[in-house]
Each structure stands twice: as structure tokens, then as C-alpha cells.
Design an enzyme around this catalytic site. Structure first.
Site, PDB file in Angstrom:
ATOM      1  N   HIS A   1       0.873  -1.184   0.000  1.00 23.81           N
ATOM      2  CA  HIS A   1       0.000   0.000   0.000  1.00 23.81           C
ATOM      3  C   HIS A   1       0.900   1.221   0.000  1.00 23.81           C
ATOM      4  O   HIS A   1       1.690   1.435   0.922  1.00 23.81           O
ATOM      5  CB  HIS A   1      -0.919   0.012   1.223  1.00 23.81           C
ATOM      6  CG  HIS A   1      -1.869   1.176   1.221  1.00 23.81           C
ATOM      7  ND1 HIS A   1      -3.152   1.093   0.705  1.00 23.81           N
ATOM      8  CD2 HIS A   1      -1.718   2.452   1.640  1.00 23.81           C
ATOM      9  CE1 HIS A   1      -3.744   2.259   0.828  1.00 23.81           C
ATOM     10  NE2 HIS A   1      -2.897   3.105   1.390  1.00 23.81           N
ATOM     11  N   CYS A   2       0.779   2.032  -1.046  1.00 25.95           N
ATOM     12  CA  CYS A   2       1.652   3.195  -1.214  1.00 25.95           C
ATOM     13  C   CYS A   2       0.932   4.449  -0.710  1.00 25.95           C
ATOM     14  O   CYS A   2      -0.077   4.861  -1.291  1.00 25.95           O
ATOM     15  CB  CYS A   2       2.034   3.365  -2.681  1.00 25.95           C
ATOM     16  SG  CYS A   2       3.139   4.774  -2.972  1.00 25.95           S
ATOM     17  N   PRO A   3       1.418   5.083   0.353  1.00 26.88           N
ATOM     18  CA  PRO A   3       0.754   6.299   0.846  1.00 26.88           C
ATOM     19  C   PRO A   3       0.909   7.485  -0.091  1.00 26.88           C
ATOM     20  O   PRO A   3       0.099   8.424  -0.049  1.00 26.88           O
ATOM     21  CB  PRO A   3       1.450   6.545   2.193  1.00 26.88           C
ATOM     22  CG  PRO A   3       2.782   5.886   2.066  1.00 26.88           C
ATOM     23  CD  PRO A   3       2.578   4.704   1.180  1.00 26.88           C
TER      24      PRO A   3
END
Length: 401
Positions: free
Chosen positions: A167-169
Site C-alpha cells: 500500500h503506497c501512501p
């Protein structure tokens, strides 16, 4: 069936939707605006303080405009890749409304008081074969399904995502099967944009040194924004450039970030490695699978399911009660025979009372059998006590006589 809500309105994940469910983001979608600002702001400064002064520095006279045009078009391209990465379904696996019935196991456990308690269990894992290699897949309690191979549940978005990478912020979205290609292209393109801005800014410093016949320090004081852009691009390059190199390695070995950090080199990762060339073709040259979710469709309410379960315990207790009724009837017969032996002279007189009492017992027994089939537990217990009362009253009348 009522159709009052669309799928995105009743969505159980943590995603955010805009434009009526046409675009889907993660719960941290606000970080996308920060990423856009970090891209656009340096490019605007570059165009104003660097590229604008280089319009007429090359022959032919207006060749310098190409530097300005390339910077703008390349920035637009990077932003398009960012939108493809963050605003689309990454490969979410739809949830089940109920656990898979074919995998349910009905077991009976023995409690401390000796009672058997039925329970329903489902195996936590099961084995599947991928390219001839056995791979273990896990059951997801939240989504009520066995996750497909390479699928994992994202704790931030609260969804199971196919070929989950991470999950890439910075893009506010999970990176999975349907957007990994665009994520890599976004990161690598941002790396090239950093190199481009850094190189042209350094070129402008060199041109200033030649025009003023001065040192590099004089040229840096002449254009401080060029120096600031070079420092910014140098720092950003280590971030996006490092990501680009790491994901080149992952693509070449057909791994995901999640698999690389958690499993390292084992059968799980070896099962998907098809060779470096084929791994790159799989990521960049295969058709992106369509989404398994239609977020704009109407939700169809499922009618409630009525599940009737007959346990071994209830059957045993029902049989015990039926046996008790039959035992009570046998006791009544024995009492009648004993009374007849003790008082043979008064047999005709008592036979009437006993027959009447036994008639009552028979009627009561018929009632109890009916209640045993249709009544509650309490009525069945009371029925058994009524039989004993009738038998006792019959015995008392015989003794008095």
C-alpha cells in the site's frame, strides 16, 4: 428485491469514491494532492526561472523552446500515470456474503458437564498447485474467502487485493494486479523527470559561467533557483530512483514487495518465476484484467437464509424422553398386575377403576407423544410427571379398596 443503493455506497472497505463510483481511492487519498504538488511546483519553477532563459541559447534561434515543451509534456505524462495508479481498482477480490459451504466442517465437542456441543469450523489454510508447485493459501475471516495465490488483505483499505505488492501512501492506493504496471511507469518516469530537471539546471549554470566569464559561485548567485532545483532533484532521485531499481529487480524475479520482505526465497516465490524475459513480458505486455467489481451497479438484497441443523444431541435427548414415557407405561402395567394378585376377590370392582385409570394413562400418553413431536422441552417434561401422578393416584385407590 429492492435496489436502493449502489455498490460503492454500500462498500464495506475503507475506500473513497468520487464521480459516482467511477474513481476509487484508498482511505489516505488526500496524500495524492501532496504528491501532485511535489511534482508540479518544481516544474513550474523550472519553467519560469530556468527553461524560459534558454529559449534562444541554441541554434537555430528558437530551439530552446523544446526544453520548455518537453518539461511540460513530460510532467503531464507523469500525472496521467499517477491518476491511473491511484484512481482505479487495484484488483480487489469481492467479498463473500457467507463462508464457502463446501469447506465447512461440522464437529462436535464434549463440554465439561458431558454435553456434546456442535460447532462449525473452516480450515485456516489449504494447498493449491501453481505451476507444479504446492502453494498454501489462507482463509480471510473479513472477506470470508480463501485468498487466491499472491493475494493478501490490506489492513489500510480493508480489502483482499490480487497480486498484492504494497500500500503506497504517496499515491493513496494499494498496488496490485491491475495497477502495478502504471505504478512502475509512474515511479520510473518521475525518476527521468528528476534527471531532466537536474541536467538542464546544471546546463544553465554552465551557460551563465560562460556568459559572465566567472566562477561557478558567481553563476550560482546569478540563478539561485537553479541551485535549489538541483538539490531538490538530487534528493528526490534517491527516493524514486531507488524504488525504480528495486522494482526492476522484483519484476526480473517475478516477486512482489510483500513476498520479498515476508517470504524471501522459498517455494512460494519460485513458483511464479518464469525467467527474466518472460517476467517482464508478463508485467508490461499482457492485457490488464477487467475489474471484478462493478461499483456503479445496484445492490441486490439477498433474502435471509434459514438453516435448520439437527444435532446428534437433540436426537439423543428426544429418544431418551420417548423411552421415559414407555417406562412409565410399563410401571403402570406392573402396578395393575400386582394389585390383581393381591385382591383377586375384588378384581371386577377394581378392574373398572384400573381400566378407567389406564384409559387416562393411555390418553395422557397419546398426548405426550404428540407433544414430543411438536411441543417444547418444558411441555415434554411436564408430560412425564403427569403420567407418574396418574399412576400414583391409581395405586392409592387400589390400596384404599
Amino acid at each position: 428485491m429492492t435496489q436502493t443503493q449502489r455498490v460503492f455506497q454500500a462498500w464495506k472497505g475503507s475506500n473513497k469514491f468520487i464521480l459516482g463510483g467511477r474513481l476509487i481511492f484508498g482511505p489516505d487519498a488526500r496524500s495524492v494532492s501532496v504528491t501532485v504538488l511535489l511534482i508540479i511546483l518544481p516544474v513550474v519553477l523550472f519553467c519560469v526561472f530556468v527553461a524560459r532563459h534558454l529559449r534562444h541559447e541554441f541554434s537555430p534561434y528558437n530551439a530552446g523552446y523544446a526544453i520548455l515543451v518537453v518539461a511540460i509534456l513530460f510532467t503531464i505524462y507523469v500525472l496521467i500515470l499517477l491518476s491511473f495508479t491511484s484512481a482505479r481498482d487495484p484488483g480487489i477480490v469481492p467479498r463473500n456474503l457467507h463462508p464457502p459451504e463446501e469447506d465447512l466442517r461440522y464437529e462436535t465437542t464434549l463440554s465439561a458437564d458431558g454435553r456434546q456441543t456442535p460447532s462449525v469450523q473452516i480450515p485456516r489454510t489449504k494447498e493449491v498447485i501453481v505451476n507444479g508447485v504446492s502453494v498454501r493459501v489462507k482463509y480471510c475471516d473479513t472477506c470470508m474467502l480463501y485468498r487466491p495465490p499472491r493475494c493478501s488483505h490490506c489492513s489500510i483499505c480493508n480489502n483482499c487485493v490480487e497480486r498484492f505488492d504494497h500500500h503506497c501512501p504517496w499515491v493513496g492506493q494499494c498496488i496490485g494486479l491491475r495497477n502495478y504496471r502504471y505504478f512502475f511507469m509512474f515511479v520510473s518516469s518521475a525518476t527521468l523527470l528528476c534527471i531532466y530537471v537536474f541536467s538542464i539546471s546544471a546546463l544553465y549554470i554552465k551557460i551563465l559561467m560562460e556568459h559572465h566569464r566567472g566562477t561557478v559561485w558567481m553563476a550560482m548567485r546569478e540563478s539561485p533557483w537553479s541551485v535549489a532545483l538541483m538539490i531538490y532533484c538530487f534528493i528526490a532521485f534517491w527516493f524514486v530512483g531507488g524504488l525504480t531499481g528495486f522494482h526492476l529487480y522484483l519484476i526480473g524475479t517475478n516477486q512482489t514487495t510483500y513476498e520479498n520482505f515476508r517470504y524471501r526465497a522459498n517455494s512460494r516465490t519460485v513458483a511464479y518465476n518464469r525467467g527474466c524475459a518472460n517476467n517482464f513480458l508478463e508485467v508490461f505486455c499482457t492485457q490488464v484484467k477487467p475489474s471484478r467489481n462493478n461499483f456503479r451497479a445496484f445492490v441486490e438484497e439477498e433474502p435471509p437464509r434459514v438453516v435448520t441443523t439437527t444435532t446428534r444431541e437433540s436426537e439423543d435427548e428426544a429418544g431418551t424422553r420417548r423411552q421415559k414415557v414407555e417406562d412409565d407405561l410399563d410401571i403402570g402395567d406392573d402396578l395393575m398386575n400386582i394389585s390383581q394378585r393381591c385382591n383377586p376377590a375384588e378384581q371386577p370392582h377394581h378392574s373398572l377403576d384400573i381400566d378407567q385409570s389406564m384409559l387416562g394413562v393411555a390418553e395422557r400418553a397419546a398426548t405426550i407423544r404428540t407433544e414430543t413431536r411438536h411441543g417444547s422441552w418444558g411441555s415434554r417434561r411436564s408430560g412425564s410427571w403427569d403420567i407418574e401422578a396418574d399412576v400414583s393416584s391409581s395405586n392409592v385407590r387400589e390400596s384404599r379398596s
